[in-house]
Structure formats: C-alpha cells, structure tokens
Design an enzyme around this catalytic site. Structure first.
Site, PDB file in Angstrom:
ATOM      1  N   LYS A 286      79.217  -6.178  80.904  1.00  0.00           N
ATOM      2  CA  LYS A 286      79.870  -7.202  81.516  1.00  0.00           C
ATOM      3  C   LYS A 286      79.132  -7.679  82.635  1.00  0.00           C
ATOM      4  O   LYS A 286      78.800  -6.731  83.392  1.00  0.00           O
ATOM      5  CB  LYS A 286      81.280  -6.826  81.950  1.00  0.00           C
ATOM      6  CG  LYS A 286      82.179  -8.156  82.012  1.00  0.00           C
ATOM      7  CD  LYS A 286      83.651  -7.723  82.378  1.00  0.00           C
ATOM      8  CE  LYS A 286      84.511  -8.952  82.676  1.00  0.00           C
ATOM      9  NZ  LYS A 286      86.016  -8.709  82.711  1.00  0.00           N
ATOM     10  N   GLU A 372     102.318  -7.446  75.940  1.00  0.00           N
ATOM     11  CA  GLU A 372     103.532  -7.967  76.645  1.00  0.00           C
ATOM     12  C   GLU A 372     104.848  -7.505  75.935  1.00  0.00           C
ATOM     13  O   GLU A 372     105.860  -7.143  76.519  1.00  0.00           O
ATOM     14  CB  GLU A 372     103.589  -9.364  76.828  1.00  0.00           C
ATOM     15  CG  GLU A 372     102.620  -9.856  77.954  1.00  0.00           C
ATOM     16  CD  GLU A 372     101.217  -9.957  77.453  1.00  0.00           C
ATOM     17  OE1 GLU A 372     100.362 -10.676  78.059  1.00  0.00           O
ATOM     18  OE2 GLU A 372     100.997  -9.889  76.310  1.00  0.00           O
ATOM     19  N   ARG A 400     105.017 -14.408  75.326  1.00  0.00           N
ATOM     20  CA  ARG A 400     104.503 -13.619  74.093  1.00  0.00           C
ATOM     21  C   ARG A 400     105.549 -12.671  73.807  1.00  0.00           C
ATOM     22  O   ARG A 400     105.528 -11.784  72.692  1.00  0.00           O
ATOM     23  CB  ARG A 400     103.205 -13.260  74.491  1.00  0.00           C
ATOM     24  CG  ARG A 400     101.956 -14.143  74.910  1.00  0.00           C
ATOM     25  CD  ARG A 400     100.763 -13.358  74.890  1.00  0.00           C
ATOM     26  NE  ARG A 400     100.074 -13.502  73.773  1.00  0.00           N
ATOM     27  CZ  ARG A 400      98.963 -13.126  73.292  1.00  0.00           C
ATOM     28  NH1 ARG A 400      98.077 -12.842  74.556  1.00  0.00           N
ATOM     29  NH2 ARG A 400      98.229 -13.037  72.282  1.00  0.00           N
TER      30      ARG A 400
END
Length: 644
Positions: A286, A372, A400
């Site tokens: 990254k 979640e 969600r």
C-alpha cells in the site's frame, strides 16, 4: 505559482484499455511509473484515497492489458483503489474533479463508465457480484469473464466466503484476485514463488492435471478423490491457499503484484485456462512508489490535499473537536471508573474514535474487522453477560447488520449501546456513506431508545446517558466533522429518557415552533432569527429523542403555536413521521394546527460540499423559513405582509 504536471509521454497515448493493449509488454513498466505519477499529482490537488490506489498500479495495468475489458467485467471491491483504473478508462481528463460536486466519484459507479460494471463503496461485495456476471454469461452462452479484485481486509467479511462457497458453477468464467497488502501470512514472494505460480497456472500443468483426474476417475471414486486431495495439498504445502481450495477455487500464488514480468504470464495463463474458478494471490505494498505514503502508519489511506514534493498534508483550520473524538475521549473517561464499559468497532477505529478508547483501555477495545453482523451479536453477548458494550459503527455500515440489531438485540431487549457515526450527509464520500436511514430503521423497533446529538456537549451527555442505560438497547447518532464550538461540561448530565429541551422562544405561546432532531439545530436557530425579524414569534426545541417522543412537549407546542415544523437530517420515517402519527392518533391537527416535516428527500445525493448537499436536500435555514412562510401563506391572512 502552479506546480508543473508530471511528464507522461507514454500515458498520453493511452485513453482506454484498447490503446493500452497496443503497447509492447516491455513498455508497461514505464506506463506504470507515469500512471503512478499522474495519480499522486491528481490526488495531491483533490484529496482522496491515495495509498490503496498506489498499491495496485501495476495490477491495474496488467489486468486491463491481459483481459478484454469492458467485455470482461473488472470489479473492484470497495472501489477506493480504482483511481488508476479511472485514468486508464477514459476519465483522465476529469481525474482532478475527484470527489467534488459534479466530478468523478471516489468509488466505482455504473453511471460513470462502461468500465465500472458494478458500483461499490462498501466492502466484500465483489465476488458475489462477479459470480452474478459470470453465471449470467454462462446462462446466455455469452463470452466474457468476471474478475473480482478484493483486498485482504475485505476478506475478513463473511460475505466474501459466502460468495466463494457458492462460486463453483461459474467455472473458468470467474477469477478472483486477492490483493494482499497487509496479511503477512503469505509465503515469501520471489523467483521461486513466481515460477511455481506460473507453472501451476500453465495449460500444460492444468492439462496433465485434467488427464490424471480422468484416468483416476475410471479406477474408482475413492482413488480419484484421494489423488485429487493429494495434488491439492501438495500445491498447498508449496504455495499455501488450502482454505481457498476447500471453498472450490483453484489457487495460484502468491506473486509479486508490482513485478509485471511475474504478473503478465500468470494472468495470461489464468485468462486462457479451462480450470476454474481461480483465485490469484497477489502481494502488494500500500502506498507503493511514494515514500511519504509507504512510510506512513495509515499508508495515506485517505488524505486531504497535499504537497506532492514533500508529502505534507494541508492542515485544516483549528476549531472545535471532531465529533468522533468527543465520543472516544468521553467513553474512555467513563471507562476509567466503570469496568463494564467496552467498545467495538468494525475496522474503523480512528473513524469512530474507538482508537482513543483503545489507547486508554486496550483490553476492552475490540476491532472485529469488516464484520458488522458479528460485531453487533458479539456486543449482544457481552451485554447478556453484564457488560456495557458500545458498538461504534457508521450509520451506513450498521445497515449491514440490521437483522442482528432486530433479532439479537431488540427482541431480547439487550442493553447494547449503538454509537452511530456519520449521521446525515457526509460530503465527498457521497450517497454510499451517507447516514440517511438509521433513525427510520431503529426508531421502528420495540424496546429501542433513539437519540440524536445537536452539538458536541450533547454528544458527551448522550454517551454518559447510554452508559447508564441498562433497561434495553439505546442508540445515539452524530454527524461527520467538527462540533459547533460549545463547551463540554466537566460533569456530564444523565438525560431523562424521552425528554427534549426548548433552546429559544416561549413554549407557552408563539406563532411558529421548530422541532429539531440532531445537528440541524444551528440552522433551526438561524431560521428562527429570520422569522423573528419578520414578526413571527418562533420557539425552537431540540427534541433529543425520536424514541420515545417527548409527547408532553409536542402537545404543549402544538396547543400554543400555529405552525409546527420538524427538521431532521434523516430519511422519511423518522421524527416527522413519528410526530405526525402521534398528531393523527390524538387528533392534534383537528383544530387547524399546520404541521410540516422537513427531512432528507427521496433520492440519493451525490458527493459535494456538505453545505451544498444540505441546500439540495432543503434542510438549511432559508428552506426552513420558506417552509414556515408557505404554510402560513396558504392558511393565514396577513402573512404576505410579514414576508415582505
């Protein structure tokens, strides 16, 4: 003096992947370097997601070079890493409009380009969507593969595994690219790894494998299965990936996602293979190629505008604290004396302020990853065992886990505390991250208490109130960004459940009553000033609670005012709907009271400056004033003079 744009002679010849595929493989290294420079320069001028895109530059180039996009469907999970993809797919001329009003979305978006086959901004959806594309082509006997690029973080969500477990029917039409930039569980990536990946993805190897499978199949099913497992586990020992094999994928990798000499032949083999579905494990860094990002703890995940040369980020003006930090610091302080308090976040520790709590109480802070559903039920289990859990989740992400909120929390009346961040409109992230629906989907549930903070002091009070509320589930919502500048009292107040407050005017009498829920209170006050200037006595109430409603206050204001206006930064079904239901049930409007509800409109509002978004939504002071005057003009004499 305006900084010069990067020199990109090769990139200048590429407008779409069709142009890209005219280049020689040896030219792709230069193209990748120029693409990386262009992206850094663009995000430096707009802000946005940087590190994730830098990490997939070579992968983006290789995928568009090898696969026949857009006929082959390339699906980026979440989509915040898709800026290089946008530059290569006909949108370079608009790349410096990223996340601005009328400009490019910060995520993939179907309406933006044929190269964005599936819109995304929530994670872990790419494999499911890719499977849908692949099976549709199979059923219609059409060519075309689906390539889902999913990060290792997104693989922490159960939905990714649900999709993989269901993917076998797609066969060679589905390719999953696991972009691993943080897992650190991969075997070493180097020459041997690249050789193995190339070998096991080759047509020769797969042909021999298929032949051996057919021969073994004629002997006996038991021997056939045993040989298949032996081959699978031999590759697993050398390369890893046994879990993915068990889910029905042919595993290839890991390979260096920045080495085009490794990427291109493997992807070509995968493209041409009759084996499938296939998972290619690609290891990337990254922030790759930009030192400030590579050396940053968050790898410049999301950044404001910055100086490309130094990497120095534009400093925001000093001001009130961010709401998320008010929550995190308040909760940490409460936990100093209450050992039952714990905090749960779903991969958003800094975004929710749970990082502040975790620093003070690491043993009671839990980051469950992009999960979640698990996070909510985990909190329910903690609550059932006597703890005081706070599930700190963005409004848009809590969607969600709605079944868990209903089934595991509300029905069992468990005292889970929901700290709901990013309530209302959120600016540059647009509709996918807006907190539009939580008031509606929570206030309709039995047993729930639902609050909304008007300012940072109210948020601190609500955090304390939630901590002390053991009778059932309780939620409080607050917006993105900074508070309004009010002082946070040293001693916090435990709010009386279901009681609002009058912040200006006379509840005993006036012309107009504005009932505000949440952070529109400042705009309600401005509207009151303007109405007062027109000779219309105005009372403003901060309702604090949408459930239970402060029915006593509503009755009092309804009896002593001509117009009652509700204002909230939430969709239909919230405060306004609950007030109207009460008024209907009790006949409050039978005597001529005029009630108007102001809420988010029935549309998804695109990314823009938040003030402009609220103008479009009709929830700023001028629109509140117009709503009041319109109600009076149509029903009362003399208001035209007042308006003039």
């Amino acid at each position: 003096m305006t900084a010069k744009r990067p020199v990109t002679p090769l990139l200048d010849t590429v407008d779409t992947p069709t142009d890209l595929r005219q280049l020689e493989p040896a030219q792709l290294r230069q193209l990748s370097d120029e693409l990386r420079s262009e992206m850094i320069d663009a995000v430096g001028s707009t802000g946005g997601h940087l590190g994730s895109g830098l990490g997939v530059v070579e992968l983006t180039v290789a995928l568009h070079y090898v696969f026949n996009t857009p006929d082959d469907r390339l699906i980026w999970d979440v989509g915040h890493q898709a800026y290089p993809h946008k530059i290569l797919t006909g949108r370079r001329d608009r790349i410096r409009t990223l996340r601005q009003g009328g400009g490019l979305s910060g995520f993939t978006k179907r309406s933006e380009s044929e190269y964005d086959p599936f819109g995304a901004a929530h994670s872990s959806t790419s494999i499911s969507a890719g499977l849908g594309f692949a099976i549709a082509n199979k059923l219609n006997d059409q060519p075309g593969k689906a390539i889902a690029v999913i990060g290792d973080g997104a693989m922490s969500a159960g939905m990714a595994y649900e999709a993989m477990n269901n993917a076998e029917q797609a066969g060679n039409r589905l390719v999953v690219i696991l972009n691993d930039n943080d897992m650190s569980i991969a075997p070493p990536v180097g020459g041997l790894s690249a050789y193995l990946a190339r070998m096991v993805s080759s047509s020769e190897y797969l042909g021999l494998r298929s032949l051996a499978s057919k021969v073994a199949g004629k002997i006996s099913r038991r021997i056939h299965n045993s040989l298949h497992k032996a081959e699978e586990y031999t590759r697993g020992m050398a390369m890893g990936g046994t879990l993915f094999e068990e889910l029905g994928f042919y595993y290839v990798g890991p390979i260096d996602g920045h080495n085009l000499d490794h990427l291109l032949p493997v992807l070509e083999n995968v493209r041409d293979s009759e084996q499938g579905p296939i998972l290619v494990h690609v290891v990337t860094t990254k922030g790759k190629g930009y030192d400030p990002a590579e050396n940053s703890a968050d790898k410049y995940h999301g950044v404001p505008k910055f100086d490309v040369i130094t990497g120095e980020k534009a400093k925001s003006k000093a001001g009130p604290p961010a709401y998320q930090n008010v929550f995190g610091e308040t909760l940490a302080k409460l936990a100093d004396t209450d050992k039952r308090i714990c905090a749960i976040t779903a991969a958003m520790p800094s975004g929710t302020g749970v990082d502040k709590f975790a620093k003070a109480h690491p043993e009671r802070a839990f980051d469950v990853g992009i999960a979640e559903q698990h996070g909510v039920t985990f909190a329910a289990g903690l609550a059932a065992q006597g703890m005081r859990p706070f599930a700190a989740i963005y409004s848009t992400f809590l969607q969600r886990a709605y079944d868990q909120v209903v089934h595991d929390v509300a029905i069992q009346n468990l005292p889970v505390r929901f700290a709901i961040d990013r309530a209302g409109l959120v600016g540059a992230d647009g509709a996918t991250h807006a907190g539009s629906f939580d008031v509606t989907y929570l206030a309709s549930l039995p047993n729930f208490v639902v609050m909304a903070a008007a300012d940072e002091a109210e948020l601190a009070h609500m955090t304390y109130t939630a901590a002390e509320h053991d009778e059932g589930p309780i939620a409080f919502r607050y917006p993105r960004g900074n508070g309004v500048g009010v002082e946070i009292p040293e001693t916090l107040q435990k709010l009386e459940i279901g009681k609002g407050r009058v912040v200006r005017g006379d509840p005993a009498g006036g012309k107009v009553a504005i009932l505000s829920l949440g952070a529109r209170l400042e705009e309600a006050k401005k509207a009151a000033d303007q109405l007062e200037a027109k000779g219309l006595a105005t009372t403003v109430a901060d309702m604090r609670f949408v459930k239970p409603l402060d029915e006593e206050l509503i009755r009092k204001l309804a009896a002593t005012h001509d117009v009652l206006v509700t204002v909230e930064e939430a969709a239909i079904g919230g405060l306004g709907a609950h007030v109207l239901t009460m008024a209907s049930d009790e006949g409050i409007t039978d005597g001529g009271l005029k009630i108007r509800t102001m809420r988010l409109p029935d549309l998804f509002i695109d990314h823009d400056d938040p003030a402009k978004q609220y103008d479009l939504a009709g929830l700023n002071a001028p629109q509140i004033v117009d709503t009041v005057l319109s109600a009076l003009r149509h029903n009362s004499a003399g208001v035209e003079e007042a308006r003039a």
